[in-house]
Design a protein around this motif. Structure first.
Motif, mmCIF file in Angstrom:
data_model
loop_
_atom_site.group_PDB
_atom_site.id
_atom_site.type_symbol
_atom_site.label_atom_id
_atom_site.label_comp_id
_atom_site.label_asym_id
_atom_site.label_seq_id
_atom_site.Cartn_x
_atom_site.Cartn_y
_atom_site.Cartn_z
ATOM 1 N N VAL A 78 0.726 -1.354 -0.116
ATOM 2 C CA VAL A 78 0.024 -0.017 0.129
ATOM 3 C C VAL A 78 0.918 1.253 -0.153
ATOM 4 O O VAL A 78 0.583 2.100 -0.547
ATOM 5 C CB VAL A 78 -0.998 0.010 1.207
ATOM 6 N N LEU A 79 1.818 1.261 0.953
ATOM 7 C CA LEU A 79 2.843 2.583 0.864
ATOM 8 C C LEU A 79 3.335 2.754 -0.652
ATOM 9 O O LEU A 79 3.436 3.749 -0.865
ATOM 10 C CB LEU A 79 3.779 2.152 2.131
ATOM 11 N N ASP A 80 3.987 1.656 -1.086
ATOM 12 C CA ASP A 80 4.447 1.732 -2.466
ATOM 13 C C ASP A 80 3.545 2.348 -3.522
ATOM 14 O O ASP A 80 3.970 2.996 -4.355
ATOM 15 C CB ASP A 80 5.237 0.212 -2.816
ATOM 16 N N ALA A 81 2.535 1.876 -3.431
ATOM 17 C CA ALA A 81 1.664 2.123 -4.363
ATOM 18 C C ALA A 81 1.112 3.937 -4.134
ATOM 19 O O ALA A 81 0.988 4.625 -5.112
ATOM 20 C CB ALA A 81 0.140 1.381 -4.253
ATOM 21 N N MET A 82 0.905 4.103 -2.910
ATOM 22 C CA MET A 82 0.746 5.653 -2.678
ATOM 23 C C MET A 82 1.724 6.479 -2.836
ATOM 24 O O MET A 82 1.623 7.702 -3.468
ATOM 25 C CB MET A 82 0.413 5.648 -1.037
ATOM 26 N N ALA A 83 2.932 6.030 -2.678
ATOM 27 C CA ALA A 83 4.411 6.837 -3.007
ATOM 28 C C ALA A 83 4.183 7.132 -4.430
ATOM 29 O O ALA A 83 4.678 8.161 -5.088
ATOM 30 C CB ALA A 83 5.523 6.082 -2.589
ATOM 31 N N ALA A 84 3.986 6.212 -5.311
ATOM 32 C CA ALA A 84 3.920 6.109 -6.660
ATOM 33 C C ALA A 84 2.813 6.960 -7.245
ATOM 34 O O ALA A 84 2.928 7.324 -8.492
ATOM 35 C CB ALA A 84 3.952 4.705 -7.261
ATOM 36 N N GLU A 85 1.588 6.754 -6.843
ATOM 37 C CA GLU A 85 0.573 7.392 -7.079
ATOM 38 C C GLU A 85 -0.411 8.229 -6.093
ATOM 39 O O GLU A 85 -1.125 7.386 -5.316
ATOM 40 C CB GLU A 85 -0.580 6.483 -7.739
ATOM 41 N N PRO A 86 0.045 9.208 -5.876
ATOM 42 C CA PRO A 86 -0.463 10.130 -4.651
ATOM 43 C C PRO A 86 -1.978 10.292 -4.325
ATOM 44 O O PRO A 86 -2.634 10.464 -3.581
ATOM 45 C CB PRO A 86 0.233 11.336 -4.462
ATOM 46 N N ILE A 87 -2.674 9.777 -5.626
ATOM 47 C CA ILE A 87 -4.300 9.955 -5.659
ATOM 48 C C ILE A 87 -4.598 9.128 -4.562
ATOM 49 O O ILE A 87 -5.749 8.975 -4.272
ATOM 50 C CB ILE A 87 -4.634 9.957 -7.094
ATOM 51 N N LEU A 88 -3.992 7.895 -4.229
ATOM 52 C CA LEU A 88 -4.451 6.821 -3.476
ATOM 53 C C LEU A 88 -4.309 7.225 -2.007
ATOM 54 O O LEU A 88 -4.862 6.450 -1.084
ATOM 55 C CB LEU A 88 -3.392 5.790 -3.790
ATOM 56 N N ILE A 89 -3.921 8.398 -1.642
ATOM 57 C CA ILE A 89 -3.644 9.021 -0.229
ATOM 58 C C ILE A 89 -4.806 9.646 -0.097
ATOM 59 O O ILE A 89 -5.302 10.521 -0.703
ATOM 60 C CB ILE A 89 -2.466 9.814 -0.255
ATOM 61 N N GLU A 90 -5.533 9.309 1.275
ATOM 62 C CA GLU A 90 -6.826 9.964 1.593
ATOM 63 C C GLU A 90 -6.413 11.033 2.123
ATOM 64 O O GLU A 90 -5.256 11.120 2.829
ATOM 65 C CB GLU A 90 -7.548 8.942 2.747
ATOM 66 N N ARG A 91 -7.248 12.303 2.179
ATOM 67 C CA ARG A 91 -6.737 13.626 2.617
ATOM 68 C C ARG A 91 -7.901 14.003 3.253
ATOM 69 O O ARG A 91 -9.045 13.599 3.336
ATOM 70 C CB ARG A 91 -6.530 14.182 1.536
ATOM 71 N N PRO A 92 -7.697 15.067 4.136
ATOM 72 C CA PRO A 92 -6.208 15.735 4.470
ATOM 73 C C PRO A 92 -5.598 15.059 5.620
ATOM 74 O O PRO A 92 -6.139 14.669 6.493
ATOM 75 C CB PRO A 92 -6.573 16.994 4.575
ATOM 76 N N LEU A 93 -4.360 14.864 5.449
ATOM 77 C CA LEU A 93 -3.507 14.625 6.853
ATOM 78 C C LEU A 93 -2.895 15.883 7.132
ATOM 79 O O LEU A 93 -2.312 16.767 6.442
ATOM 80 C CB LEU A 93 -2.338 13.717 6.013
ATOM 81 N N VAL A 94 -2.861 15.802 8.437
ATOM 82 C CA VAL A 94 -2.348 17.085 9.250
ATOM 83 C C VAL A 94 -1.442 16.578 10.173
ATOM 84 O O VAL A 94 -1.779 15.721 10.918
ATOM 85 C CB VAL A 94 -3.531 17.990 10.114
ATOM 86 N N GLU A 95 -0.179 17.410 10.375
ATOM 87 C CA GLU A 95 0.665 16.964 11.266
ATOM 88 C C GLU A 95 1.076 18.483 12.164
ATOM 89 O O GLU A 95 1.265 19.532 11.524
ATOM 90 C CB GLU A 95 2.213 16.484 10.589
ATOM 91 N N THR A 96 1.016 18.051 13.542
ATOM 92 C CA THR A 96 1.340 19.312 14.486
ATOM 93 C C THR A 96 2.268 18.577 15.469
ATOM 94 O O THR A 96 2.608 17.327 15.609
ATOM 95 C CB THR A 96 0.509 19.961 15.146
ATOM 96 N N ASP A 97 2.972 19.391 16.329
ATOM 97 C CA ASP A 97 3.681 18.767 17.439
ATOM 98 C C ASP A 97 3.072 17.801 18.367
ATOM 99 O O ASP A 97 3.779 17.127 18.998
ATOM 100 C CB ASP A 97 4.172 20.101 18.360
ATOM 101 N N LYS A 98 1.724 17.866 18.295
ATOM 102 C CA LYS A 98 0.784 17.062 19.003
ATOM 103 C C LYS A 98 0.490 15.777 18.469
ATOM 104 O O LYS A 98 -0.068 14.917 19.025
ATOM 105 C CB LYS A 98 -0.525 17.739 19.512
ATOM 106 N N GLY A 99 0.546 15.563 17.249
ATOM 107 C CA GLY A 99 0.635 14.409 16.559
ATOM 108 C C GLY A 99 0.089 14.533 15.121
ATOM 109 O O GLY A 99 0.287 15.715 14.545
ATOM 110 N N VAL A 100 -0.502 13.588 14.524
ATOM 111 C CA VAL A 100 -0.793 13.476 13.344
ATOM 112 C C VAL A 100 -2.289 12.919 13.075
ATOM 113 O O VAL A 100 -2.737 11.958 14.087
ATOM 114 C CB VAL A 100 -0.166 12.551 12.358
ATOM 115 N N ARG A 101 -3.197 13.512 12.279
ATOM 116 C CA ARG A 101 -4.482 13.172 12.073
ATOM 117 C C ARG A 101 -4.779 12.823 10.752
ATOM 118 O O ARG A 101 -4.419 13.783 9.908
ATOM 119 C CB ARG A 101 -5.502 13.827 12.999
ATOM 120 N N LEU A 102 -5.713 12.002 10.386
ATOM 121 C CA LEU A 102 -6.476 11.793 9.054
ATOM 122 C C LEU A 102 -7.717 12.604 9.202
ATOM 123 O O LEU A 102 -8.419 12.302 10.096
ATOM 124 C CB LEU A 102 -6.397 10.696 8.494
#
Length: 113
Positions: A78-102
């Motif tokens: 799955v990671l390989d596919a996402m890296a090759a085709e970013p359309i496969l990444i569900e969005r939005p991902l947000v990263e802060t000092d407190k963590g990451v959330r989809l």
């Protein structure tokens, strides 16, 4: 506080999450991930920090993920596919000092602000 959003401006949820971040007054980095895809390593780190699997971060709607068997594939595939085709990444991902959330729904961003 600093925040990074992996954003798709065509996505309503992504736009609403971005607006919430802007209203919160964070020091914001916006990455249009379809133009500037995260690396496989970055995706792995984001999902680990979010406490979800790559399969949980897989975008099904509007993609050929199901036809390719990706929902049942191992994390590395799955990671390989996402890296090759970013359309496969569900969005939005947000990263802060407190963590990451989809941020689906967008209110999930409040957990890391």
């Amino acid at each position: 506080m600093k925040a990074t959003i992996w954003h798709n401006p065509k996505c309503g949820t992504s736009r609403k999450t971005l607006a919430m971040l802007e209203e919160a007054g964070v020091d914001l980095t916006v990455i249009e991930y379809l133009k500037q895809a995260p690396t496989r390593e970055k995706l792995e780190q984001l999902y680990r920090d979010a406490g979800i699997t790559p399969q949980q971060g897989l975008r099904i709607r509007g993609t050929d993920a199901e036809e390719r068997g990706l929902p049942d594939a191992d994390a590395a595939t799955v990671l390989d596919a996402m890296a090759a085709e970013p359309i496969l990444i569900e969005r939005p991902l947000v990263e802060t000092d407190k963590g990451v959330r989809l941020c689906r729904p967008q209110e999930k961003v409040q957990e890391i602000l």
